[in-house]
Motif scaffolding. Structure first.
Motif, short mmCIF file in Angstrom:
data_model
loop_
_atom_site.label_atom_id
_atom_site.label_comp_id
_atom_site.label_asym_id
_atom_site.label_seq_id
_atom_site.Cartn_x
_atom_site.Cartn_y
_atom_site.Cartn_z
N LEU A 148 61.94 -20.94 80.61
CA LEU A 148 62.52 -20.05 81.62
C LEU A 148 62.42 -20.72 82.97
O LEU A 148 61.36 -21.27 83.31
N MET A 149 63.51 -20.69 83.75
CA MET A 149 63.48 -21.31 85.08
C MET A 149 64.44 -20.59 86.03
O MET A 149 65.45 -20.02 85.61
N LEU A 150 64.10 -20.64 87.31
CA LEU A 150 64.90 -20.03 88.37
C LEU A 150 65.13 -21.07 89.45
O LEU A 150 64.20 -21.79 89.85
N GLY A 151 66.36 -21.15 89.94
CA GLY A 151 66.62 -22.15 90.97
C GLY A 151 68.01 -22.08 91.54
O GLY A 151 68.65 -21.01 91.54
N GLY A 152 68.50 -23.22 92.00
CA GLY A 152 69.80 -23.26 92.67
C GLY A 152 70.60 -24.49 92.28
O GLY A 152 70.06 -25.49 91.79
N HIS A 153 71.90 -24.40 92.50
CA HIS A 153 72.85 -25.46 92.19
C HIS A 153 73.71 -25.70 93.43
O HIS A 153 74.18 -24.75 94.06
N THR A 178 87.21 -35.41 94.06
CA THR A 178 88.55 -35.94 93.80
C THR A 178 89.58 -34.82 93.84
O THR A 178 89.26 -33.63 93.72
N SER A 179 90.84 -35.23 93.98
CA SER A 179 91.95 -34.30 93.75
C SER A 179 92.06 -34.03 92.26
O SER A 179 91.46 -34.72 91.43
N ASN A 180 92.85 -33.04 91.92
CA ASN A 180 93.08 -32.75 90.50
C ASN A 180 93.95 -33.85 89.89
O ASN A 180 95.04 -34.14 90.38
N VAL A 181 93.44 -34.44 88.83
CA VAL A 181 94.14 -35.53 88.16
C VAL A 181 94.02 -35.34 86.65
O VAL A 181 93.25 -34.52 86.17
N GLY A 182 94.81 -36.14 85.90
CA GLY A 182 94.71 -36.14 84.45
C GLY A 182 95.80 -35.33 83.79
O GLY A 182 96.40 -34.42 84.39
N PRO A 183 96.06 -35.65 82.51
CA PRO A 183 97.16 -35.00 81.80
C PRO A 183 96.74 -33.71 81.10
O PRO A 183 95.59 -33.54 80.69
N GLY A 184 97.67 -32.81 80.96
CA GLY A 184 97.53 -31.65 80.09
C GLY A 184 96.23 -30.90 80.23
O GLY A 184 95.81 -30.54 81.33
N LEU A 185 95.56 -30.70 79.08
CA LEU A 185 94.33 -29.93 79.06
C LEU A 185 93.19 -30.62 79.80
O LEU A 185 92.21 -29.97 80.17
N LEU A 186 93.30 -31.93 80.01
CA LEU A 186 92.25 -32.67 80.70
C LEU A 186 92.41 -32.63 82.21
O LEU A 186 91.57 -33.16 82.94
N HIS A 187 93.48 -32.03 82.70
CA HIS A 187 93.74 -31.96 84.13
C HIS A 187 92.56 -31.28 84.84
O HIS A 187 92.11 -30.20 84.46
N GLY A 188 92.04 -31.96 85.87
CA GLY A 188 90.90 -31.39 86.57
C GLY A 188 90.38 -32.29 87.66
O GLY A 188 91.07 -33.22 88.10
N ASN A 189 89.16 -32.04 88.10
CA ASN A 189 88.57 -32.79 89.19
C ASN A 189 87.11 -33.12 88.89
O ASN A 189 86.46 -32.49 88.06
N PHE A 190 86.62 -34.12 89.60
CA PHE A 190 85.26 -34.62 89.40
C PHE A 190 84.35 -34.06 90.48
O PHE A 190 84.69 -34.07 91.67
N GLU A 191 83.18 -33.61 90.08
CA GLU A 191 82.22 -33.01 91.00
C GLU A 191 80.85 -33.65 90.82
O GLU A 191 80.41 -33.90 89.69
N TYR A 192 80.18 -33.91 91.93
CA TYR A 192 78.78 -34.36 91.90
C TYR A 192 77.90 -33.19 92.34
O TYR A 192 78.19 -32.51 93.32
N ALA A 193 76.81 -32.95 91.59
CA ALA A 193 75.98 -31.79 91.89
C ALA A 193 74.50 -32.12 91.71
O ALA A 193 74.12 -33.13 91.12
N ILE A 245 63.80 -31.02 88.94
CA ILE A 245 64.87 -31.47 89.83
C ILE A 245 65.83 -32.32 89.01
O ILE A 245 65.41 -33.24 88.31
N THR A 246 67.11 -32.00 89.11
CA THR A 246 68.16 -32.82 88.48
C THR A 246 69.02 -33.39 89.60
O THR A 246 69.96 -32.75 90.07
N PRO A 247 68.72 -34.62 90.07
CA PRO A 247 69.44 -35.17 91.21
C PRO A 247 70.77 -35.80 90.84
O PRO A 247 71.57 -36.12 91.73
N ILE A 248 71.02 -35.98 89.53
CA ILE A 248 72.28 -36.58 89.10
C ILE A 248 72.91 -35.64 88.08
O ILE A 248 72.45 -35.51 86.94
N LEU A 249 73.95 -34.97 88.50
CA LEU A 249 74.69 -34.06 87.63
C LEU A 249 76.18 -34.32 87.85
O LEU A 249 76.71 -34.05 88.93
#
Length: 229
Positions: free
Chosen positions: A54-59, A65-80, A120-124
């Motif tokens: 069990l854990m409590l925290g924040g994201h 990036t802009s939205n890129v990619g074909p069809g169902l894969l269309h989307g964007n990349f996020e660092y968190a 801590i997850t510094p690379i997501l």
């Protein structure tokens, strides 16, 4: 009261443009930032199926990036990044001894139980499958670290030997968490989403302790609420 709130909110949502409701639908001009609170919990698998978490925290995340990619894969990349200032694991209790030789051991004492720490997850790295709809699925991979108030996970127990219970038979207060997960954002208001996720998390000290039994696989579920800027 809930009905009155829905009546006041839904017209504004209906009249808003898709990008105003869901900023991930168009990231060509503005790449949003998200900040939210999350609750995460789950269980171990295999020989760790009696471990609970069990854990409590924040994201916090930033679309890069802009939205890129074909069809169902269309989307964007996020660092968190995710931080859990409250992290607990609930493990079975059992008896252990401290053995200086295989025939000379201390009286038994109890180990296991509740372990408290910070994660801590510094690379997501997350891929948002963007669309104009309110529902935005995502997939992610990452890695982090956990510090616990006692060496985790507990080890030892019969047969009592120097290998199982000797002075060097310990784990570590530091463990690493390579992980993979999937989930979705559901936009309930303009730039506000409820978030759901499921993660497979491996917990291992990378052998920085004397022993590294780890938790080969745990399944952990998240629920959160996000503000998008």
């Amino acid at each position: 009261m809930a009905l009155a709130l829905a009546v006041s909110v839904l017209p504004a949502v209906a009249q808003a443009t898709p990008a105003a409701v869901n900023p991930l639908s168009d990231t060509s001009a503005r790449r949003p930032l998200e900040v939210g609170g999350i609750v995460q919990g789950g269980f171990g698998t295999g020989d760790r199926n009696d471990f609970k978490f069990l854990m409590l925290g924040g994201h916090a995340g930033k679309v890069l990036t802009s939205n890129v990619g074909p069809g169902l894969l269309h989307g964007n990349f996020e660092y968190a990044v995710e931080v859990f200032p409250f992290w607990q694991s609930y493990t079975p209790r059992f008896q252990r001894k401290l053995c200086t030789t295989n025939t000379s051991c201390s009286a038994p004492y109890t180990v296991g139980g509740t372990y408290t720490g910070v994660s801590i997850t510094p690379i997501l790295l997350r891929w948002n499958f963007s669309s104009s709809r309110r529902l935005v699925p995502w997939a992610q991979g990452g890695g982090g670290v956990i510090w616990t108030n006692h060496k985790y996970p507990p080890v030892g127990g019969p047969p009592y030997t120097t290998f199982n219970d000797g002075p060097s038979a310990n784990t570590s207060v530091w463990n690493f968490t390579p992980q993979f997960g999937v989930g979705l954002h559901y936009f309930v208001r303009p730039r506000r989403s409820i978030d759901f996720g499921a993660n497979a998390v491996h917990i291992s000290s990378a052998s920085i302790g004397d022993k590294n039994p780890g938790v080969n696989a745990s399944v952990q579920f998240t629920v959160g609420y996000t503000w998008w800027k």
